[in-house]
Design a protein around this motif. Sequence first.
Motif, mmCIF file in Angstrom:
data_model
loop_
_atom_site.group_PDB
_atom_site.id
_atom_site.type_symbol
_atom_site.label_atom_id
_atom_site.label_comp_id
_atom_site.label_asym_id
_atom_site.label_seq_id
_atom_site.Cartn_x
_atom_site.Cartn_y
_atom_site.Cartn_z
ATOM 1 N N SER A 1 0.825 -1.216 0.000
ATOM 2 C CA SER A 1 0.000 0.000 0.000
ATOM 3 C C SER A 1 0.856 1.262 0.000
ATOM 4 C CB SER A 1 -0.933 0.002 1.217
ATOM 5 O OG SER A 1 -0.215 0.249 2.416
ATOM 6 N N LYS A 2 2.109 1.145 0.446
ATOM 7 C CA LYS A 2 3.034 2.278 0.450
ATOM 8 C C LYS A 2 3.897 2.326 -0.812
ATOM 9 C CE LYS A 2 2.035 3.968 4.552
ATOM 10 N NZ LYS A 2 1.475 5.337 4.714
ATOM 11 N N GLY A 3 3.634 1.413 -1.750
ATOM 12 C CA GLY A 3 4.337 1.447 -3.025
ATOM 13 C C GLY A 3 5.569 0.575 -3.117
ATOM 14 N N HIS A 4 5.844 -0.209 -2.094
ATOM 15 C CA HIS A 4 7.002 -1.100 -2.138
ATOM 16 C C HIS A 4 6.691 -2.355 -2.953
ATOM 17 C CE1 HIS A 4 9.058 1.262 0.948
ATOM 18 N NE2 HIS A 4 7.940 1.248 1.648
ATOM 19 N N GLU A 5 7.691 -2.870 -3.630
ATOM 20 C CA GLU A 5 7.572 -4.157 -4.318
ATOM 21 C C GLU A 5 7.902 -5.264 -3.318
ATOM 22 O OE1 GLU A 5 9.584 -6.635 -8.063
ATOM 23 O OE2 GLU A 5 10.059 -4.504 -7.751
ATOM 24 N N VAL A 6 7.056 -6.281 -3.254
ATOM 25 C CA VAL A 6 7.191 -7.296 -2.210
ATOM 26 C C VAL A 6 7.378 -8.680 -2.824
ATOM 27 C CG1 VAL A 6 6.127 -8.313 -0.169
ATOM 28 C CG2 VAL A 6 5.696 -5.918 -0.702
ATOM 29 N N ILE A 7 8.380 -9.411 -2.328
ATOM 30 C CA ILE A 7 8.580 -10.813 -2.679
ATOM 31 C C ILE A 7 8.260 -11.646 -1.447
ATOM 32 C CG2 ILE A 7 10.200 -12.595 -3.425
ATOM 33 C CD1 ILE A 7 11.777 -10.453 -4.865
ATOM 34 N N LEU A 8 7.287 -12.546 -1.569
ATOM 35 C CA LEU A 8 6.832 -13.372 -0.451
ATOM 36 C C LEU A 8 7.637 -14.665 -0.395
ATOM 37 C CD1 LEU A 8 4.488 -11.404 -1.177
ATOM 38 C CD2 LEU A 8 2.900 -13.185 -0.442
ATOM 39 N N TYR A 9 7.970 -15.093 0.839
ATOM 40 C CA TYR A 9 8.694 -16.352 1.016
ATOM 41 C C TYR A 9 8.167 -17.066 2.252
ATOM 42 C CZ TYR A 9 12.626 -19.650 1.162
ATOM 43 O OH TYR A 9 13.396 -20.787 1.154
ATOM 44 N N ASP A 10 7.665 -18.291 2.045
ATOM 45 C CA ASP A 10 7.138 -19.076 3.159
ATOM 46 C C ASP A 10 7.062 -20.538 2.710
ATOM 47 O OD1 ASP A 10 5.884 -19.848 5.594
ATOM 48 O OD2 ASP A 10 4.822 -17.940 5.688
ATOM 49 N N ILE A 11 6.849 -21.428 3.681
ATOM 50 C CA ILE A 11 6.755 -22.847 3.332
ATOM 51 C C ILE A 11 5.383 -23.201 2.759
ATOM 52 C CG2 ILE A 11 8.548 -23.627 4.919
ATOM 53 C CD1 ILE A 11 6.356 -24.374 6.894
ATOM 54 N N ILE A 12 4.390 -22.353 3.010
ATOM 55 C CA ILE A 12 3.061 -22.552 2.427
ATOM 56 C C ILE A 12 2.637 -21.282 1.707
ATOM 57 C CG2 ILE A 12 2.314 -24.274 4.130
ATOM 58 C CD1 ILE A 12 0.754 -22.026 5.527
ATOM 59 N N SER A 13 1.808 -21.445 0.690
ATOM 60 C CA SER A 13 1.354 -20.303 -0.096
ATOM 61 C C SER A 13 0.414 -19.425 0.730
ATOM 62 C CB SER A 13 0.633 -20.797 -1.354
ATOM 63 O OG SER A 13 0.208 -19.711 -2.143
ATOM 64 N N SER A 14 0.519 -18.126 0.545
ATOM 65 C CA SER A 14 -0.334 -17.186 1.272
ATOM 66 C C SER A 14 -1.728 -17.137 0.663
ATOM 67 C CB SER A 14 0.282 -15.790 1.247
ATOM 68 O OG SER A 14 -0.596 -14.853 1.834
ATOM 69 N N LYS A 15 -2.724 -17.223 1.525
ATOM 70 C CA LYS A 15 -4.116 -17.101 1.084
ATOM 71 C C LYS A 15 -4.474 -15.645 0.808
ATOM 72 C CE LYS A 15 -5.640 -19.114 4.823
ATOM 73 N NZ LYS A 15 -6.555 -19.680 5.849
ATOM 74 N N TYR A 16 -3.582 -14.727 1.149
ATOM 75 C CA TYR A 16 -3.916 -13.311 1.113
ATOM 76 C C TYR A 16 -3.080 -12.517 0.104
ATOM 77 C CZ TYR A 16 -5.473 -15.106 5.607
ATOM 78 O OH TYR A 16 -6.041 -15.879 6.594
ATOM 79 N N LYS A 17 -2.221 -13.193 -0.657
ATOM 80 C CA LYS A 17 -1.343 -12.469 -1.577
ATOM 81 C C LYS A 17 -2.141 -11.836 -2.716
ATOM 82 C CE LYS A 17 0.012 -16.360 -4.605
ATOM 83 N NZ LYS A 17 -0.776 -17.452 -3.997
ATOM 84 N N SER A 18 -1.633 -10.720 -3.195
ATOM 85 C CA SER A 18 -2.258 -10.029 -4.320
ATOM 86 C C SER A 18 -1.640 -10.523 -5.625
ATOM 87 C CB SER A 18 -2.052 -8.523 -4.187
ATOM 88 O OG SER A 18 -0.684 -8.191 -4.351
ATOM 89 N N GLU A 19 -2.274 -10.199 -6.733
ATOM 90 C CA GLU A 19 -1.792 -10.649 -8.037
ATOM 91 C C GLU A 19 -0.431 -10.049 -8.382
ATOM 92 O OE1 GLU A 19 -4.721 -9.900 -10.986
ATOM 93 O OE2 GLU A 19 -6.189 -11.326 -10.168
#
Length: 237
Positions: A23-41
């Motif tokens: 929301s603040k304009g940062h580019e985000v790379i997600l890393y976890d052992i399970i996929s996030s149910k809340y990630k955006s496209e």
Amino acid sequence: MSKVFITGSSGFIGSHICDALESKGHEVILYDIISSKYKSESQKEVLGSILDYEKMYNAIEDCDIIYHLAAQADIGQSSIDPSNTLRINIQGTQNILDIAIKKKISRIIFASTIYVYSDLGSFYRVSKQACEKIIEEYQREFGLDFTILRFGSLYGPRANEFNFILNAITQALRQKKIFRRGDGEEIREYIHVKDAAQLSVEALKERYRNEHLILTGHQQTRIKDLLKIIAEIFDND
């Protein structure tokens, strides 16, 4: 704006920090052992463990900041299996720090806990205390800057199965009673997870470089008083 790598991105606080960063304009790379149910496209996601050094190394590409939230955070489980808690939390953090040096990351934001001030929290607390010291030493030895976030008691949407308020409300709904060990005199300072996430993004400001921040509520609440509030919400049924 920064390109941010965030471990533990599928979790309670992690998923909200991802939202707040984007929301603040940062580019985000997600890393976890399970996929996030809340990630955006628009968010890139890589699945893997923080113990998988090579996978993390390859995933952290052209990033400026690392938010390290992934951990074995269940205090009860840490008492049952301390070796797994220490291995994941300490070795996983050391992996992140080593990669951060090689990738020339400008700062690591580390999720700790206010349990570091107490004798409670079992091996989860011990692991966070150790990680804080290791992070501080990396800054002295290698110049890797940090911000340590000591989270208080969180509540709100997306809470995990060992969140006390979620469990209390679930018991009230399903069983019409709440069971908790202790005398109820324990003091907590609750903070809503979305407020904690926004403050976690504020921590990127320059004045918080190499600082330890406490993210908690302003109002002290006894557990027994919280339970009375929940009971009243349910008309004391």
